[in-house]
Motif scaffolding. Structure first.
Motif, PDB file in Angstrom:
ATOM      1  N   PHE A 265       0.825  -1.211   0.000  1.00  0.00           N
ATOM      2  CA  PHE A 265       0.000   0.000   0.000  1.00  0.00           C
ATOM      3  C   PHE A 265       0.861   1.264   0.000  1.00  0.00           C
ATOM      4  O   PHE A 265       0.619   2.186  -0.785  1.00  0.00           O
ATOM      5  N   PHE A 266       1.874   1.317   0.866  1.00  0.00           N
ATOM      6  CA  PHE A 266       2.664   2.543   0.969  1.00  0.00           C
ATOM      7  C   PHE A 266       3.628   2.716  -0.201  1.00  0.00           C
ATOM      8  O   PHE A 266       4.023   3.840  -0.505  1.00  0.00           O
ATOM      9  N   SER A 267       3.992   1.633  -0.870  1.00  0.00           N
ATOM     10  CA  SER A 267       4.782   1.801  -2.082  1.00  0.00           C
ATOM     11  C   SER A 267       3.930   2.457  -3.176  1.00  0.00           C
ATOM     12  O   SER A 267       4.428   3.279  -3.954  1.00  0.00           O
ATOM     13  N   LYS A 268       2.636   2.122  -3.238  1.00  0.00           N
ATOM     14  CA  LYS A 268       1.735   2.792  -4.187  1.00  0.00           C
ATOM     15  C   LYS A 268       1.530   4.251  -3.793  1.00  0.00           C
ATOM     16  O   LYS A 268       1.536   5.142  -4.647  1.00  0.00           O
ATOM     17  N   ALA A 269       1.364   4.503  -2.489  1.00  0.00           N
ATOM     18  CA  ALA A 269       1.173   5.882  -2.024  1.00  0.00           C
ATOM     19  C   ALA A 269       2.377   6.750  -2.376  1.00  0.00           C
ATOM     20  O   ALA A 269       2.229   7.932  -2.723  1.00  0.00           O
ATOM     21  N   ALA A 270       3.580   6.167  -2.296  1.00  0.00           N
ATOM     22  CA  ALA A 270       4.794   6.928  -2.595  1.00  0.00           C
ATOM     23  C   ALA A 270       4.804   7.414  -4.039  1.00  0.00           C
ATOM     24  O   ALA A 270       5.376   8.471  -4.340  1.00  0.00           O
ATOM     25  N   LEU A 271       4.189   6.675  -4.928  1.00  0.00           N
ATOM     26  CA  LEU A 271       4.183   7.042  -6.345  1.00  0.00           C
ATOM     27  C   LEU A 271       3.057   8.011  -6.692  1.00  0.00           C
ATOM     28  O   LEU A 271       2.954   8.458  -7.831  1.00  0.00           O
ATOM     29  N   LEU A 272       2.228   8.348  -5.710  1.00  0.00           N
ATOM     30  CA  LEU A 272       1.091   9.233  -5.948  1.00  0.00           C
ATOM     31  C   LEU A 272       1.204  10.554  -5.211  1.00  0.00           C
ATOM     32  O   LEU A 272       0.267  11.347  -5.215  1.00  0.00           O
ATOM     33  N   THR A 273       2.344  10.787  -4.558  1.00  0.00           N
ATOM     34  CA  THR A 273       2.493  11.970  -3.724  1.00  0.00           C
ATOM     35  C   THR A 273       2.891  13.172  -4.567  1.00  0.00           C
ATOM     36  O   THR A 273       3.960  13.762  -4.378  1.00  0.00           O
ATOM     37  N   PHE A 274       2.056  13.558  -5.526  1.00  0.00           N
ATOM     38  CA  PHE A 274       2.243  14.799  -6.260  1.00  0.00           C
ATOM     39  C   PHE A 274       1.574  15.927  -5.475  1.00  0.00           C
ATOM     40  O   PHE A 274       0.452  15.789  -5.027  1.00  0.00           O
ATOM     41  N   GLY A 275       2.272  17.050  -5.320  1.00  0.00           N
ATOM     42  CA  GLY A 275       1.666  18.198  -4.666  1.00  0.00           C
ATOM     43  C   GLY A 275       1.790  18.194  -3.168  1.00  0.00           C
ATOM     44  O   GLY A 275       1.118  18.967  -2.486  1.00  0.00           O
ATOM     45  N   GLY A 276       2.647  17.353  -2.606  1.00  0.00           N
ATOM     46  CA  GLY A 276       2.861  17.368  -1.166  1.00  0.00           C
ATOM     47  C   GLY A 276       2.052  16.315  -0.432  1.00  0.00           C
ATOM     48  O   GLY A 276       1.202  15.621  -1.004  1.00  0.00           O
TER      49      GLY A 276
END
Length: 450
Positions: A265-276
């Motif tokens: 889950f957090f590996s996917k979240a890391a790739l979606l952290t555009f904009g802070g």
């Protein structure tokens, strides 16, 4: 140029001590952290010039992930190769991880006490105001025309009313940016450059160790072999750890299954952290609260409050999420909940930040060459606009949980939230000052009713 001598080469030991110090004093979110690095590395120590610093920052702004952390990795890498980048990034994050583990343990072990509960009840309305202020601040900088405002509104409706997944919203915004670059390119032009009027004339500026005209170090030049090596090591490390956790869960270790879920889950979240960090928090809420049940919505708000009061990147709230999930799911059994919490926090942090190291160490020279290409920057501009709507939806979500907790109106929380919003937006009160004041107010109100 002036007669200022070029600074002496920086030893790895001196750099180590600086990055360690920065890890403990990096309050104020990404803007404050970048300002700290600029003041120390550009103006005082002159390890890197203004132009090279901003060049690195612009690169990091193009990437998903915490830009201040990535900037530290970039400069550490530029100074001392791969080991320098790893040291800079690890020390930027490690103090925050250790502090959050300690605070999370106190929160779960003694959060039921009146003093702790009162403090958290005071902080929660401040968190709603902080998120709302973040939406306003980013929106005032990003939403420069009607098209971008429409994208932000569409993103708000998509996530708040239609409950569409965050990755789908990011993809739709990127496609809108690609189309907009062809049909209305002027609407998607990136904001003007940094520095501008504040830059010193060339004849007055002291030289830096890595100056504007300093040749690119050999290790910072693009190489297919180096790119492949870093990708193999970075992705291989994540895959190896995930397989070990999944194997443990598959062989009867319930905790391994939970930790493997966190890693994925957090590996996917890391790739979606555009904009802070605020942009990806709705995705974290959807997964951690609603899908996996690692923690509750009120606990998520408490975690954001703790994240706002500790040094390091705000995305370190994932350590709190991992700790609470590891504790409540008894990863190492009910006899040692704290050990499960430490494991959860470590796994969440590891899988969130390894991609940032890979982006910098592998793709720096390659991604830098794309700056100024509207076909590549327009999707990012559209994503930034969508992020405003997503953050506004997060404020709505948290506001519902705080101001209408238990299905009833909470007038004290509403008043505190309104005062906090005015303090932030009208009087520009600092985040730490605001949270401390609201914590004190919550403590007083809790004993007032005892």
């Amino acid at each position: 140029m002036t007669d200022h001598p070029v600074p002496a080469p920086v030893s790895l030991r001196v750099a180590f001590l600086y990055w360690l110090k920065l890890g403990f004093i990096s309050f104020g979110g990404p803007a404050g952290q970048i300002a700290l690095m600029h003041s120390e590395l550009v103006e005082r120590r002159r390890w890197i010039s203004e132009g090279r610093f901003l060049h690195a920052l612009n690169y990091c702004m193009l990437l998903p992930g915490p830009e201040a952390t990535q900037l530290a990795v970039y400069i550490g890498w530029l100074l001392h190769r791969t080991r320098g980048g790893i040291i800079a990034g690890v020390l930027f994050v490690l103090p925050s991880l250790l502090i959050l583990i300690g605070l999370s343990w106190i929160y779960l072990a003694w959060g039921h006490l009146t003093v702790v509960a009162g403090i958290m009840n005071g902080i929660k309305p401040a968190v709603v105001a902080i998120v709302l202020a973040a939406a306003w601040r980013i929106g005032s900088r990003t939403l420069r025309n009607g098209i971008l405002i429409a994208i932000a509104c569409a993103a708000f409706v998509a996530i708040a009313l239609l409950a569409l997944p965050f990755p789908l919203i990011v993809l739709a915004a990127a496609l809108a940016g690609m189309l907009g670059a062809r049909l209305r390119p002027q609407a998607f032009q990136p904001v003007g450059g940094h520095g501008g009027a504040h830059a010193q004339p060339e004849t007055q500026r002291p030289r830096a160790l890595i100056d504007d005209d300093t040749p690119t170090p050999e290790h910072a030049r693009f190489s297919r072999r180096r790119l492949a090596a870093v990708l193999i090591v970075g992705v291989g490390l994540m895959l190896l750890v995930w397989l070990l956790l999944a194997g443990w869960g598959g062989s009867g270790g319930k905790g391994g299954g939970t930790l493997a879920q966190m890693g994925w889950f957090f590996s996917k979240a890391a790739l979606l952290t555009f904009g802070g960090a605020y942009a990806v928090l709705p995705y974290v809420v959807q997964g951690a609260v609603e899908q996996y049940g690692w923690l509750s919505a009120p606990q998520m708000i408490d975690g954001l409050a703790l994240g706002e009061t500790t040094p390091g990147p705000l995305i370190m709230i994932v350590a709190f999420v991992g700790f609470v999930g590891g504790w409540t799911h008894a990863v190492f059994g009910p006899a040692a909940p704290w050990l499960g919490g430490v494991a959860g926090a470590t796994v969440a942090t590891l899988f969130t930040f390894i991609p940032s190291f890979v982006f910098i160490l592998a793709g720096g020279p390659l991604v830098e060459s794309t700056r100024g290409n509207l076909r590549l920057t327009a999707p990012l501009t559209a994503i930034s606009a969508a992020v405003v709507g997503v953050i506004a939806s997060l404020a709505l979500y948290f506001g519902r949980e705080v101001f209408f907790a238990g299905g009833s109106v909470q007038p004290q929380a509403i008043v505190l939230g309104l005062l906090a919003a005015v303090a932030l937006l009208r009087y520009k009160v600092g985040t730490i000052t605001l949270i401390a004041s609201c914590a004190a107010a919550g403590l007083v109100l809790s004993y007032w009713h005892v």
